[in-house]
Design a protein around this motif. Structure first.
Motif, PDB file in Angstrom:
ATOM      1  N   SER A 180      70.451  24.193  36.872  1.00 55.39           N
ATOM      2  CA  SER A 180      69.583  24.087  35.693  1.00 55.39           C
ATOM      3  C   SER A 180      68.457  23.084  35.935  1.00 55.39           C
ATOM      4  CB  SER A 180      70.426  23.685  34.473  1.00 55.39           C
ATOM      5  OG  SER A 180      69.605  23.493  33.340  1.00 55.39           O
ATOM      6  N   LEU A 181      68.826  21.919  36.509  1.00 51.35           N
ATOM      7  CA  LEU A 181      67.822  20.888  36.785  1.00 51.35           C
ATOM      8  C   LEU A 181      66.760  21.402  37.766  1.00 51.35           C
ATOM      9  CD1 LEU A 181      66.806  17.935  36.690  1.00 51.35           C
ATOM     10  CD2 LEU A 181      68.410  17.434  38.539  1.00 51.35           C
ATOM     11  N   MET A 229      80.748  22.543  36.370  1.00 48.99           N
ATOM     12  CA  MET A 229      79.770  21.860  35.528  1.00 48.99           C
ATOM     13  C   MET A 229      78.676  21.194  36.377  1.00 48.99           C
ATOM     14  SD  MET A 229      80.170  22.296  32.335  1.00 48.99           S
ATOM     15  CE  MET A 229      79.164  20.964  31.729  1.00 48.99           C
ATOM     16  N   ILE A 230      79.097  20.560  37.458  1.00 51.62           N
ATOM     17  CA  ILE A 230      78.109  19.899  38.337  1.00 51.62           C
ATOM     18  C   ILE A 230      77.175  20.938  38.958  1.00 51.62           C
ATOM     19  CG2 ILE A 230      77.813  18.614  40.490  1.00 51.62           C
ATOM     20  CD1 ILE A 230      80.368  17.091  39.815  1.00 51.62           C
ATOM     21  N   THR A 231      77.777  22.042  39.429  1.00 52.08           N
ATOM     22  CA  THR A 231      76.960  23.100  40.045  1.00 52.08           C
ATOM     23  C   THR A 231      75.970  23.658  39.040  1.00 52.08           C
ATOM     24  OG1 THR A 231      78.772  23.678  41.536  1.00 52.08           O
ATOM     25  CG2 THR A 231      77.054  25.347  41.196  1.00 52.08           C
ATOM     26  N   ASN A 232      76.446  23.925  37.820  1.00 55.27           N
ATOM     27  CA  ASN A 232      75.584  24.476  36.775  1.00 55.27           C
ATOM     28  C   ASN A 232      74.454  23.517  36.429  1.00 55.27           C
ATOM     29  OD1 ASN A 232      74.769  26.378  34.891  1.00 55.27           O
ATOM     30  ND2 ASN A 232      75.991  25.465  33.247  1.00 55.27           N
ATOM     31  N   THR A 233      74.787  22.211  36.403  1.00 61.41           N
ATOM     32  CA  THR A 233      73.776  21.187  36.072  1.00 61.41           C
ATOM     33  C   THR A 233      72.688  21.126  37.153  1.00 61.41           C
ATOM     34  OG1 THR A 233      75.444  19.881  34.893  1.00 61.41           O
ATOM     35  CG2 THR A 233      73.420  18.738  35.585  1.00 61.41           C
ATOM     36  N   ILE A 234      73.111  21.162  38.411  1.00 62.76           N
ATOM     37  CA  ILE A 234      72.128  21.097  39.512  1.00 62.76           C
ATOM     38  C   ILE A 234      71.206  22.316  39.465  1.00 62.76           C
ATOM     39  CG2 ILE A 234      71.845  21.141  42.020  1.00 62.76           C
ATOM     40  CD1 ILE A 234      74.491  19.586  42.209  1.00 62.76           C
ATOM     41  N   LYS A 281      74.748  32.212  37.055  1.00 62.32           N
ATOM     42  CA  LYS A 281      74.137  30.935  36.662  1.00 62.32           C
ATOM     43  C   LYS A 281      72.665  30.830  37.125  1.00 62.32           C
ATOM     44  CE  LYS A 281      77.799  29.513  34.627  1.00 62.32           C
ATOM     45  NZ  LYS A 281      77.803  29.465  33.138  1.00 62.32           N
TER      46      LYS A 281
END
Length: 856
Positions: free
Chosen positions: A799-800, A792-797, A825
């Motif tokens: 995406s951001l 989740m953290i990797t995906n968030t970074i 991703k």
């Protein structure tokens, strides 16, 4: 008595006398003459007996001789009278004689005059020549005008030789021809006709003499070929003979000619030759004196021009230091009038502290050496000024009589240099010595301590929790706190030492001379006591503490950098133990922090001497969609000669703490840029080359300038260089760091955030500082895609970063499923051992040539 009477009753009395003997009657006729007289005068005796004595006397002396005889007729007999007169030989030659004569009354009452004459021509000629020389030399010595000297010289010769007419011709330097300068007895028409005489082999006596550079004697102008072109000018004026000799300078240069004309054909006697050479030499002396006078006048005028119109101050000092000349610029620079200056000495101006070096320069100058120095002087207004002074000896007749000086007011330059020097060596916020100056002062102090055998100490002081002050009341107030602390530290240390400002909230104190080590401890305690009371900054009361590390010198063979690092290590030991105290560095402390106490010195040696122990390796960064290498990260390795390979984790933190990371960082950036250019020259497609940068490097105000210099040196395009900074760098929030990042971005260099997600930064920094790349820390990648939290953290970074238009690199990729997940991703690039571990330059080159598509 009859003219043809040869034998006389008186012959036996005088016939054999070696003198000119006459017997005259009362009317002045020659009664008899001896053989010596006849021979001397060029006659036979019978030619003169019965002739008046005036026949052998120069016309100008006739009256004098007649008067003398008449005088003697009226005075007693047998009294000897003497007189000097000129006799004329049959050939016309003049003889100077001294005549002794007496009147004799003989038997029968007849009156006779017995005369005995002695030839004094040589003596008279010598006297005339000497008198003429003396007269001309006096004129030269009195600086009589040249034309008058030369004219008097010509007249002097003509007085010695009345039948001569003389001339002096001078060489015109522009035309190279001869022109009359003095010829008072020559006809003007003749002078005008031959003026501008060419210097050539056939230009009369004078032109030929100047050409041949030797005496030329022409005894017959009418028939001599030298005069073929000029005789029609000379003959109408009765000029028949001409002798000419060149007038030489002391260096042998022909200045002109000296000529003697006769109105009859004749050749020069020995005395004539002597006259020609003597007076041509005098003419040469007069001409050289005139040239010297002209040169002196020109030199004087040039000197006066340089003196009076020089924009720099020009002044002269006597051997006692008193002014005896000063130009207007000297008056302007000093504020005194020229008249006032001439009543003063140099000691009235020079600042007392600069007098010793001024006196040394003055003494050297009066010994014959030119000197240059800069010194301070006091203006008439009382202000202190700076002058750049060059002194030279004044030499007169091979004797030094004083000193001449040229001075320029350099106050503005000196003050500007001092401002620049101050800015280069002092912290702009606190005014304390900065890292550079502190290092210089510490090096000097340690050298003196080594020589004297005394101890010295360096204290490293860090404010505890200063970050919270910046975060709470802002950086402007934080700067006020630093300024206040600097004032308090400086006041407390006083004359015991020097306080420096390293960076941020770090200060250093140099104690250069300690009798006992406990003195340093006492000063550390006093510094801690400063913070017992709150600091009042505007409306805020702030309670601060500090941690102080102490390192002493001598400590084995440690240098300044090492002593500072020891104090820094000791300071961090205080922090580790709870802050607000001091700690003295010892060897055990270093043993706790490093596996080998010599590792720090070994690292310093490797950096300072640029050994091959340190080398760069390169790890590929791969575009995971196109399976192409798009970048190389440059990493450092240390191969220790004794301990073998030392990994970065063992020495990078040490380099960070001691400041050695700054030269290491600069070295690795230069290596990366050079390698990139090698790849480009080998024809490989350009790729990014990434290099890690530490906080210490970015805290250096010259960091951006060094990057620009390296790019210029290696000729690398800035867009291919990517600097990686760690996320926790943002906790410093320093202006210097921000400025450096902004400046390198302006150069076109890319900036990447390394280990993103592990630090303390605000996400707002990503856009605010215009980053190009975000590198996801390996701790989030290691369990992907199996760990929900890390995924989740990797995906968030990712995406951001996409929303912000920032490139994403995943670090620590080791398995195929991680590649598949990252590709799904939308992660652009990845790095890790799955692709390849770090490689030396030659292997990295082969990898770039082959590519990595075959690896997965």
């Amino acid at each position: 008595m009859q003219k043809n009477q040869v034998e006389t009753p008186y012959a036996s009395l005088y016939f054999f006398m070696p003198a000119i003997q006459f017997i005259l009657d009362k009317d002045g006729y020659i009664v008899d003459i001896n053989e010596f007289a006849a021979l001397t005068l060029g006659y036979k005796r019978n030619e003169l007996i019965g002739a008046p004595v005036s026949a052998v006397v120069c016309e100008e002396d006739h009256h004098r001789v007649k008067q003398q005889l008449q005088f003697m007729l009226t005075h007693p007999t047998d009294v000897v009278h003497a007189m000097e007169l000129r006799q004329v030989t049959k050939s016309g030659k003049i003889l100077f004689v001294k005549m002794r004569i007496r009147r004799k009354q003989i038997d029968g009452g007849e009156t006779l005059f017995l005369a005995s004459c002695y030839n004094i021509s040589s003596e008279t000629y010598a006297k005339q020549l000497l008198a003429a020389q003396k007269s001309i030399l006096e004129l030269i010595a009195k600086h009589t005008p040249l034309e008058e000297i030369l004219t008097r010289l010509v007249y002097a010769v003509e007085e010695i030789r009345p039948k001569m007419a003389c001339s002096i011709l001078l060489v015109d330097e522009e035309s190279g021809r001869l022109y009359h300068k003095a010829a008072p007895s020559l006809p003007k028409k003749y002078i005008d006709a031959v003026d501008g005489l060419e210097i050539s082999p056939h230009s009369g006596s004078c032109g030929a003499a100047a050409y041949r550079q030797e005496i030329v004697i022409v005894n017959d102008i009418q028939h001599n070929p030298l005069w073929e072109q000029y005789k029609h000018f000379a003959l109408p004026h009765g000029l028949r003979s001409c002798w000419s000799v060149p007038i030489f300078s002391s260096t042998g240069k022909v200045l002109g000619t000296f000529a003697i004309y006769y109105y009859e054909q004749c050749e020069p006697h020995e005395e004539d030759i002597e006259i020609i050479y003597t007076f041509s030499s005098l003419a040469g002396l007069a001409l050289e004196r005139e040239k010297m006078k002209d040169a002196l006048q020109e030199s004087r005028q040039m000197y006066e021009s340089l003196f009076h119109f020089n924009q720099d101050a020009v002044f002269s000092l006597r051997l006692d230091g008193k002014f005896f000349a000063a130009n207007e610029a000297a008056a302007n620079i000093s504020g005194y009038s020229r008249d006032e200056l001439l009543t003063m000495t140099m000691y009235d101006f020079i600042i007392e502290e600069d007098l010793p070096k001024a006196m040394e320069a003055f003494r050297d100058t009066i010994k014959g050496h030119s000197r240059h120095l800069e010194l301070r002087f006091r203006h008439q207004s009382g202000n202190q000024r700076y002058a750049s002074v060059t002194s030279i000896p004044i030499l007169v007749n091979e004797k030094i009589i004083g000193v001449s000086c040229i001075a320029k007011d350099v106050t503005e330059r000196i003050e500007q240099e001092e401002r620049i020097r101050y800015m280069a060596y002092h912290d702009s916020l606190t005014g304390l010595p900065n890292r550079r100056l502190f290092h210089v002062l510490a090096a000097e102090a340690l050298m003196k301590a080594r020589q004297s055998g005394n101890s010295a100490a360096i204290l490293y002081l860090d404010l505890d929790g200063f970050k919270y002050i910046n975060d709470s009341i802002g950086h402007l107030n934080g700067d006020k706190v630093l300024k206040k602390v600097a004032e308090l530290l400086k006041e407390k240390v006083g004359s015991h030492g020097t306080v420096g400002h390293m960076s941020g909230d770090e200060f250093t104190i140099l104690l250069p001379s300690l009798s006992e080590r406990k003195e340093a401890v006492e000063i550390a305690k006093e510094l801690l006591s400063i913070f017992k009371e709150p600091l009042c900054i505007d409306k805020f009361e702030l309670f601060l503490t500090c941690s102080i590390g102490i390192a002493f010198y001598p400590y084995e063979e440690a240098d300044v950098d090492t002593i500072i690092s020891y104090a820094d290590i000791a300071m961090y030991e205080v922090k580790r133990k709870g802050k607000n105290g001091y700690y003295i560095y010892d060897a055990d402390l270093l043993q706790q922090r490093l596996p080998n106490i010599f590792l720090l010195n070994d690292l310093h040696h490797a950096i300072k001497h640029k050994t091959e122990e340190l080398h760069a390796v390169y790890q590929p960064i791969v575009d995971i969609r196109r399976k192409q290498i798009t970048a190389m990260e440059t990493l450092i390795r240390w191969h220790h000669p004794v301990h073998g390979t030392i990994f970065p984790g063992q020495f990078i933190s040490l380099a960070e703490e001691t400041g050695l990371i700054v030269p290491i960082g600069e070295w690795i950036i230069r290596q990366a840029c050079r390698q990139h250019e090698r790849w480009r020259k080998q024809g490989l497609p350009p790729i990014r080359i990434a290099v890690n940068v530490s906080v210490k490097q970015l805290q250096d105000q010259q960091f951006a300038s060094r990057i620009e210099a390296i790019l210029t040196e290696t000729k690398m395009e800035p867009k291919w260089l990517e600097l990686e900074i760690t996320e926790n760098m943002f906790i410093y929030n320093e202006t210097t760091i921000s400025n450096n990042l902004r400046h390198v971005k302006e150069l076109g260099v890319r900036i990447s955030i390394d280990d993103f997600g592990t630090g303390y930064s605000s996400l707002a920094y990503l856009k605010h500082l215009d980053f190009d790349t975000v590198k996801i820390d390996r701790s989030f990648i290691s369990d992907c895609p199996h760990s929900y939290y890390e995924s989740m953290i990797t995906n968030t970074i990712i995406s951001l970063a996409h929303h912000l238009g920032i490139n994403v690199v995943a670090e620590g990729v080791e398995r195929p499923e991680q590649i598949d997940y990252l590709r799904e991703k939308g992660c652009q690039e990845a790095q890790g051992y799955f692709f390849h571990p770090p490689l030396p330059a030659n292997e990295a080159t082969l990898l770039l040539q082959k590519g990595i598509a075959h690896l997965y």
